[in-house]
Write an enzyme that holds these catalytic residues in place. Structure first.
Site, mmCIF file in Angstrom:
data_model
loop_
_atom_site.group_PDB
_atom_site.id
_atom_site.type_symbol
_atom_site.label_atom_id
_atom_site.label_comp_id
_atom_site.label_asym_id
_atom_site.label_seq_id
_atom_site.Cartn_x
_atom_site.Cartn_y
_atom_site.Cartn_z
ATOM 1 N N CYS A 5 0.864 -1.174 0.000
ATOM 2 C CA CYS A 5 0.000 0.000 0.000
ATOM 3 C C CYS A 5 0.908 1.234 0.000
ATOM 4 C CB CYS A 5 -0.960 -0.023 1.188
ATOM 5 S SG CYS A 5 -0.165 0.011 2.796
ATOM 6 N N ALA A 6 0.514 2.283 0.681
ATOM 7 C CA ALA A 6 1.357 3.483 0.736
ATOM 8 C C ALA A 6 2.390 3.394 1.855
ATOM 9 C CB ALA A 6 0.490 4.729 0.917
#
Length: 104
Positions: A69-70
């Site tokens: 993800c981030a």
């Protein structure tokens, strides 16, 4: 207690993400569609976390999975969802940019 802290801070055994990819691991990017369009790992599959439970059928079983993800928070949740859904080898790759550097 120590095991919980190790898991929380990623202090478990080191994972060779590059070797996993060479073995055919699928990278599941659980960021939003907009985030994914701004940049992602080539060949990764975008299934936003909020849609993951309803889309596990799009993921091939029998291959290692790496979630990203981030920052690593959503990918940790995704790892848990996939484990509960019957996927055996699932790894939290954390943030996609860091993961990209690890698999080069």
């Amino acid at each position: 207690m120590i095991q919980v802290l190790k898991k929380l801070f990623g202090l478990g055994p080191k994972i060779d993400y590059k070797e996993l990819v060479e073995r055919g691991a699928q990278i599941i990017d659980v960021r939003t569609k907009g985030e994914f369009q701004q940049g992602h790992i080539k060949g990764s599959i975008n299934i936003p976390l909020q849609n993951l439970r309803n889309n596990v059928s799009k993921i091939k079983k029998g291959k290692p999975l790496i979630t990203c993800c981030a920052s690593g928070s959503r990918s940790a949740s995704a790892r848990n969802i996939l484990k509960v859904s019957g996927f055996n080898e699932v790894h939290n790759g954390g943030g996609w940019m860091r993961l990209q550097n690890k698999i080069r």
